[in-house]
Design a protein around this motif. Structure first.
Motif, PDB file in Angstrom:
ATOM      1  N   PHE A 120      -7.470  15.822 -22.400  1.00 20.42           N
ATOM      2  CA  PHE A 120      -7.536  15.170 -23.716  1.00 20.42           C
ATOM      3  C   PHE A 120      -8.594  15.800 -24.613  1.00 20.42           C
ATOM      4  CE2 PHE A 120      -6.046  11.756 -20.838  1.00 20.42           C
ATOM      5  CZ  PHE A 120      -4.747  11.709 -21.309  1.00 20.42           C
ATOM      6  N   VAL A 121      -8.745  17.112 -24.548  1.00 18.63           N
ATOM      7  CA  VAL A 121      -9.715  17.760 -25.416  1.00 18.63           C
ATOM      8  C   VAL A 121      -9.034  18.242 -26.697  1.00 18.63           C
ATOM      9  CG1 VAL A 121      -9.496  20.099 -24.458  1.00 18.63           C
ATOM     10  CG2 VAL A 121     -11.681  19.353 -25.415  1.00 18.63           C
ATOM     11  N   LEU A 122      -7.724  18.491 -26.641  1.00 18.01           N
ATOM     12  CA  LEU A 122      -7.042  19.082 -27.792  1.00 18.01           C
ATOM     13  C   LEU A 122      -6.110  18.082 -28.485  1.00 18.01           C
ATOM     14  CD1 LEU A 122      -6.615  21.669 -29.375  1.00 18.01           C
ATOM     15  CD2 LEU A 122      -4.832  22.325 -27.752  1.00 18.01           C
ATOM     16  N   GLN A 123      -5.312  17.359 -27.697  1.00 14.55           N
ATOM     17  CA  GLN A 123      -4.299  16.478 -28.286  1.00 14.55           C
ATOM     18  C   GLN A 123      -4.895  15.421 -29.212  1.00 14.55           C
ATOM     19  OE1 GLN A 123      -3.787  13.097 -27.359  1.00 14.55           O
ATOM     20  NE2 GLN A 123      -1.964  12.763 -28.623  1.00 14.55           N
ATOM     21  N   PRO A 124      -6.011  14.773 -28.842  1.00 15.77           N
ATOM     22  CA  PRO A 124      -6.558  13.763 -29.762  1.00 15.77           C
ATOM     23  C   PRO A 124      -6.927  14.347 -31.121  1.00 15.77           C
ATOM     24  CG  PRO A 124      -7.554  13.528 -27.597  1.00 15.77           C
ATOM     25  CD  PRO A 124      -6.775  14.808 -27.574  1.00 15.77           C
ATOM     26  N   LEU A 125      -7.335  15.627 -31.140  1.00 13.37           N
ATOM     27  CA  LEU A 125      -7.667  16.257 -32.423  1.00 13.37           C
ATOM     28  C   LEU A 125      -6.400  16.401 -33.272  1.00 13.37           C
ATOM     29  CD1 LEU A 125     -10.104  19.046 -31.184  1.00 13.37           C
ATOM     30  CD2 LEU A 125     -10.667  16.785 -32.094  1.00 13.37           C
ATOM     31  N   GLU A 160      -9.978  32.980 -26.803  1.00 10.65           N
ATOM     32  CA  GLU A 160     -10.918  33.218 -25.716  1.00 10.65           C
ATOM     33  C   GLU A 160     -11.954  34.223 -26.184  1.00 10.65           C
ATOM     34  OE1 GLU A 160      -9.947  35.895 -22.564  1.00 10.65           O
ATOM     35  OE2 GLU A 160     -10.581  34.443 -21.051  1.00 10.65           O
ATOM     36  N   TRP A 161     -13.214  33.850 -26.147  1.00 10.70           N
ATOM     37  CA  TRP A 161     -14.309  34.758 -26.459  1.00 10.70           C
ATOM     38  C   TRP A 161     -15.008  35.101 -25.153  1.00 10.70           C
ATOM     39  CZ3 TRP A 161     -14.044  36.987 -30.930  1.00 10.70           C
ATOM     40  CH2 TRP A 161     -13.484  36.292 -32.016  1.00 10.70           C
ATOM     41  N   PRO A 162     -15.860  36.174 -25.150  1.00 10.04           N
ATOM     42  CA  PRO A 162     -16.483  36.579 -23.883  1.00 10.04           C
ATOM     43  C   PRO A 162     -17.192  35.430 -23.160  1.00 10.04           C
ATOM     44  CG  PRO A 162     -16.932  38.208 -25.570  1.00 10.04           C
ATOM     45  CD  PRO A 162     -16.189  37.086 -26.252  1.00 10.04           C
ATOM     46  N   ASP A 163     -17.870  34.554 -23.883  1.00 11.08           N
ATOM     47  CA  ASP A 163     -18.626  33.512 -23.185  1.00 11.08           C
ATOM     48  C   ASP A 163     -18.136  32.100 -23.493  1.00 11.08           C
ATOM     49  OD1 ASP A 163     -19.386  33.746 -25.773  1.00 11.08           O
ATOM     50  OD2 ASP A 163     -21.472  33.207 -25.423  1.00 11.08           O
ATOM     51  N   HIS A 164     -17.132  31.972 -24.336  1.00  9.48           N
ATOM     52  CA  HIS A 164     -16.654  30.610 -24.581  1.00  9.48           C
ATOM     53  C   HIS A 164     -15.205  30.566 -25.063  1.00  9.48           C
ATOM     54  CE1 HIS A 164     -17.973  31.631 -28.718  1.00  9.48           C
ATOM     55  NE2 HIS A 164     -17.005  30.817 -29.078  1.00  9.48           N
ATOM     56  N   LEU A 165     -14.639  29.356 -24.982  1.00  6.27           N
ATOM     57  CA  LEU A 165     -13.311  29.103 -25.543  1.00  6.27           C
ATOM     58  C   LEU A 165     -13.491  28.436 -26.892  1.00  6.27           C
ATOM     59  CD1 LEU A 165     -11.236  27.441 -22.694  1.00  6.27           C
ATOM     60  CD2 LEU A 165     -11.101  29.797 -23.505  1.00  6.27           C
ATOM     61  N   LEU A 166     -12.603  28.759 -27.809  1.00 10.79           N
ATOM     62  CA  LEU A 166     -12.658  28.100 -29.106  1.00 10.79           C
ATOM     63  C   LEU A 166     -11.340  27.363 -29.331  1.00 10.79           C
ATOM     64  CD1 LEU A 166     -13.871  29.458 -32.473  1.00 10.79           C
ATOM     65  CD2 LEU A 166     -11.508  28.694 -32.275  1.00 10.79           C
ATOM     66  N   LEU A 167     -11.441  26.071 -29.644  1.00  4.98           N
ATOM     67  CA  LEU A 167     -10.268  25.274 -29.991  1.00  4.98           C
ATOM     68  C   LEU A 167     -10.498  24.738 -31.388  1.00  4.98           C
ATOM     69  CD1 LEU A 167     -10.218  23.052 -26.754  1.00  4.98           C
ATOM     70  CD2 LEU A 167      -9.154  25.285 -27.032  1.00  4.98           C
ATOM     71  N   ARG A 168      -9.523  24.966 -32.287  1.00  9.81           N
ATOM     72  CA  ARG A 168      -9.739  24.475 -33.654  1.00  9.81           C
ATOM     73  C   ARG A 168      -8.473  23.800 -34.163  1.00  9.81           C
ATOM     74  NH1 ARG A 168     -11.685  28.920 -37.173  1.00  9.81           N
ATOM     75  NH2 ARG A 168     -13.718  28.395 -36.331  1.00  9.81           N
ATOM     76  N   ALA A 174     -21.715  23.003 -24.727  1.00 13.98           N
ATOM     77  CA  ALA A 174     -20.480  22.849 -25.496  1.00 13.98           C
ATOM     78  C   ALA A 174     -20.841  22.410 -26.916  1.00 13.98           C
ATOM     79  CB  ALA A 174     -19.585  21.810 -24.834  1.00 13.98           C
ATOM     80  N   ARG A 175     -19.957  22.735 -27.863  1.00 12.91           N
ATOM     81  CA  ARG A 175     -20.224  22.368 -29.256  1.00 12.91           C
ATOM     82  C   ARG A 175     -18.996  21.705 -29.856  1.00 12.91           C
ATOM     83  NH1 ARG A 175     -24.688  23.726 -29.069  1.00 12.91           N
ATOM     84  NH2 ARG A 175     -25.901  25.542 -29.663  1.00 12.91           N
ATOM     85  N   LEU A 176     -19.241  20.733 -30.718  1.00 12.95           N
ATOM     86  CA  LEU A 176     -18.143  20.151 -31.481  1.00 12.95           C
ATOM     87  C   LEU A 176     -18.592  20.122 -32.932  1.00 12.95           C
ATOM     88  CD1 LEU A 176     -16.103  16.997 -30.504  1.00 12.95           C
ATOM     89  CD2 LEU A 176     -16.717  17.466 -32.862  1.00 12.95           C
ATOM     90  N   VAL A 179     -14.051  23.046 -31.415  1.00 12.30           N
ATOM     91  CA  VAL A 179     -14.702  22.765 -30.133  1.00 12.30           C
ATOM     92  C   VAL A 179     -14.928  24.089 -29.428  1.00 12.30           C
ATOM     93  CG1 VAL A 179     -14.403  21.696 -27.859  1.00 12.30           C
ATOM     94  CG2 VAL A 179     -13.653  20.480 -29.907  1.00 12.30           C
ATOM     95  N   ARG A 180     -16.150  24.296 -28.960  1.00 11.52           N
ATOM     96  CA  ARG A 180     -16.456  25.492 -28.160  1.00 11.52           C
ATOM     97  C   ARG A 180     -16.877  25.065 -26.770  1.00 11.52           C
ATOM     98  NH1 ARG A 180     -17.289  29.701 -32.123  1.00 11.52           N
ATOM     99  NH2 ARG A 180     -17.500  28.639 -34.122  1.00 11.52           N
ATOM    100  N   LEU A 181     -16.177  25.628 -25.778  1.00  7.48           N
ATOM    101  CA  LEU A 181     -16.478  25.264 -24.395  1.00  7.48           C
ATOM    102  C   LEU A 181     -16.957  26.498 -23.638  1.00  7.48           C
ATOM    103  CD1 LEU A 181     -13.213  23.252 -23.632  1.00  7.48           C
ATOM    104  CD2 LEU A 181     -15.445  22.308 -24.241  1.00  7.48           C
ATOM    105  N   PRO A 182     -17.958  26.363 -22.768  1.00  2.00           N
ATOM    106  CA  PRO A 182     -18.399  27.512 -21.965  1.00  2.00           C
ATOM    107  C   PRO A 182     -17.282  27.923 -21.012  1.00  2.00           C
ATOM    108  CG  PRO A 182     -19.451  25.499 -21.205  1.00  2.00           C
ATOM    109  CD  PRO A 182     -18.714  25.147 -22.467  1.00  2.00           C
TER     110      PRO A 182
END
Lengths: 374, 246
Positions: free
Chosen positions: A270-275, A299-307, A343-345, A359-362
């Protein structure tokens, strides 16, 4: 018509205070009897019954009064979970101090009654004194033992109650999460759309029913498992969006930009669908003309980006008074608990300017360092 | 009898369903469709339909705002997917509504009721009823119940007590009782707490009809109504009542 409360309440108020003290006093009765019997056997007829009773009662009263102190002290010095050796040493020292005090008071009382010389002639006997000190230590250990047993027992019961309560809380929040995942408005509207489709387009209806089934399965399982492959979360989001597209028709204009490599990382469920749901409920559905939504996964070298972005009415940046606030807060809390500050939101919005959540996840996937004991 | 209808729903498939169902009714003709609140308002005032199928959640204006602004007043059949508050309001005012998803059978039952009402009165239902019941800031002053096809108004002040019966609430009056299909908790929210007192999980009494509160045992009170009915208050409520009364 209402019964008088005054008479009842005095007794009722007195009872909880009086009862423990009464029980405490009663508990000392066997001690007094024991004293009386042992003194009588020792005296073997040389003392009058009145003297014996006097001795036994005063020794009991002194012990009981000092016992209150022991009880109080055992409430202050907690029975430790670890490092018990130190606790036992402290208890032995206290037992010795108690024995000295107990005998000191007893000798003092004796001296007051019979004069100092009479008191000292008896107490000067090393064997008698040693025996008395032993008695004092035993008495302390007995009182402290009972006190700690009761306290630990009560503590355990309180812990049990607290554990049961927190379990109930966890269960309730899980249920709440499940219910918010399965937005009933969405669910029933989708069913209604499907019931129209079955008449005209059985193939599409069948497919949509399959999607709805997958969606429900994920929502039901997701409440149990915390982490899922992003691939699954994305499938879930796609199913959700397909059903929304059925309902909203041309009003939903969706573009997606998905980096396939990102999909085999583990992410919280439930990290993407609620957005996406937020964007539809607050950005697109309220407008008669509908709107655009864009979903980006990288996918970035050190994190995932979901927007997730929409071009709806937006909000003030703090999201106050906006229905989105709650869902974002929950997600932020979950990310915080899971990743700490790794992690960042981020929210970018302004009234009339649309709404974008990133959202950025390690990517190394390891959970946040165990912060217990901080 | 012939009548015209307008369909208002923001979802295309939901409109299609209603369009097809309306086409099956020989006396009803669809004269317009609307996908949002503003469009609905225009359609209603332009086409002046006898019947309006109205989704209460629509973009732009809500269903109720549409009704408040329209100059033409049609008979309304509300539709909603999930809105407990609205459903309770419809029940309390005996308004016609359809819960999604609905099929042919329930649609035809609702439309039959509309036809009966139109033949009997000729005039559409007064919409103040919907507005009163849906206004969250107001307590009920009147409710409407269905009784053998008729709609009976009930003054709230005449209600002696309410009793939860399974999925229904039994409304007790001097002349008998009526069943309303809704949860007790929803009903309780619409009542003025100054006048109505919940004495038990499944009992609410009207204080104006209470004769006395009598102690029953150490922890409970018994509520005696003027008509002789006796209701046992729960322990928790008895405690609250004592504190309030002393």
């Amino acid at each position: 018509m209402i019964p008088p409360r005054a008479a009842r309440s005095v007794a009722a108020r007195f009872r909880p205070i009086a009862m423990p003290w009464l029980a405490y006093a009663v508990a000392w009765v066997p001690f007094a009897i024991l004293e009386l019997v042992s003194d009588a056997l020792q005296a073997a007829g040389t003392s009058s019954f009145g003297d014996l009773l006097d001795t036994a009662l005063s020794r009991t009263v002194i012990s009981a009064l000092l016992g209150v102190g022991v009880w109080w002290l055992s409430g202050r010095i907690h029975f430790p979970d670890r490092g018990r050796a130190r606790f036992y040493v402290v208890q032995l020292v206290l037992a010795l101090m108690f024995a000295l005090l107990w005998n000191g008071i007893w000798i003092l009382r004796w001296a007051v009654q019979a004069g100092w010389s009479a008191a000292f002639s008896t107490t000067n006997d090393a064997a008698w004194l040693g025996w008395q000190i032993m008695m004092g230590v035993w008495l302390y250990l007995l009182i402290a033992g009972i006190s700690y047993t009761l306290r630990v027992h009560r503590l355990l019961r309180e812990k049990e109650v607290a554990a049961a309560r927190s379990e109930a809380l966890a269960m309730r929040s899980q249920l709440a999460a499940l219910r918010s995942q399965l937005n009933p408005h969405f669910l029933f509207n989708s069913l209604h759309s499907l019931s129209t489709l079955v008449r005209h387009d059985a193939t599409t209806a069948e497919e949509a029913l399959g999607r709805l089934g997958d969606l429900l399965r994920y929502a039901l399982d997701g409440a149990e498992s915390e982490d899922v492959l992003l691939l699954r979360e994305w499938d879930f989001t796609r199913n959700y969006l397909a059903l929304e597209a059925l309902r909203l028709g041309e009003r939903l204009r969706l573009t997606t930009d998905i980096d396939e490599r990102a999909l085999d990382h583990e992410v919280p469920s439930f990290v993407l669908q609620p957005l996406a749901e937020n964007a539809i409920r607050h950005g697109i559905a309220p407008r008669p003309e509908g709107g655009r939504m864009a979903i980006t996964v990288r996918e970035w070298p050190d994190h995932l980006l979901l927007r997730v972005e929409d071009d709806g009415q937006g909000a003030t940046p703090d999201c106050a008074g906006n229905g989105r606030g709650h869902g974002l807060r929950v997600l932020r809390q979950r990310l915080d608990a899971r990743y700490g500050d790794r992690a960042r939101l981020e929210v970018v919005t302004a009234p009339g300017q649309g709404f974008a959540v990133t959202v950025r996840l390690p990517t190394n996937g390891a959970p946040a360092p165990d912060r217990e004991g901080e | 009898m012939t009548a015209t209808a307008v369909i208002a729903d923001d979802e295309p498939l939901a409109r299609r369903k209603l369009r097809e169902l309306v086409a099956e009714v020989p006396w009803l003709t669809c004269v317009g469709e609307a996908a949002d609140g503003l469009e609905t308002l225009q359609q209603v005032d332009a086409a002046k339909p006898d019947v309006l199928f109205l989704d209460i959640q629509m973009p732009g204006l809500s269903g109720l705002e549409v009704l408040a602004r329209a100059t033409h007043v049609p008979t309304v059949v509300f539709t909603t997917a999930y809105d407990r508050y609205a459903v309770a309001a419809f029940e309390l005012q005996a308004l016609d509504y359809l819960l999604k998803p609905f099929g042919r059978r329930r649609f035809l039952a609702a439309i039959e009721r509309v036809r009966e009402a139109m033949e009997r009165h000729g005039a559409p239902q007064p919409l103040e009823r919907a507005q009163e019941a849906l206004d969250p800031g107001r307590y009920l002053t009147r409710l409407f119940v269905r009784d053998r096809g008729r709609i009976v108004p009930i003054r709230i002040a005449d209600i002696q007590r309410l009793e939860a019966r399974d999925d229904y609430v039994a409304v007790h009056l001097a002349g008998g009782r009526h069943l309303v299909h809704m949860p007790m908790s929803e009903f309780a929210r619409r009542l003025d707490p100054e006048r109505f007192l919940q004495v038990h999980r499944s009992h609410i009494v009207n204080l104006d009809h209470v004769q006395a509160l009598v102690p029953y045992d150490g922890s409970r009170l018994q509520v005696e109504l003027r008509d002789g009915t006796k209701i046992m208050a729960s322990r928790v409520r008895s405690k609250l009542l004592r504190h309030e009364a002393v």
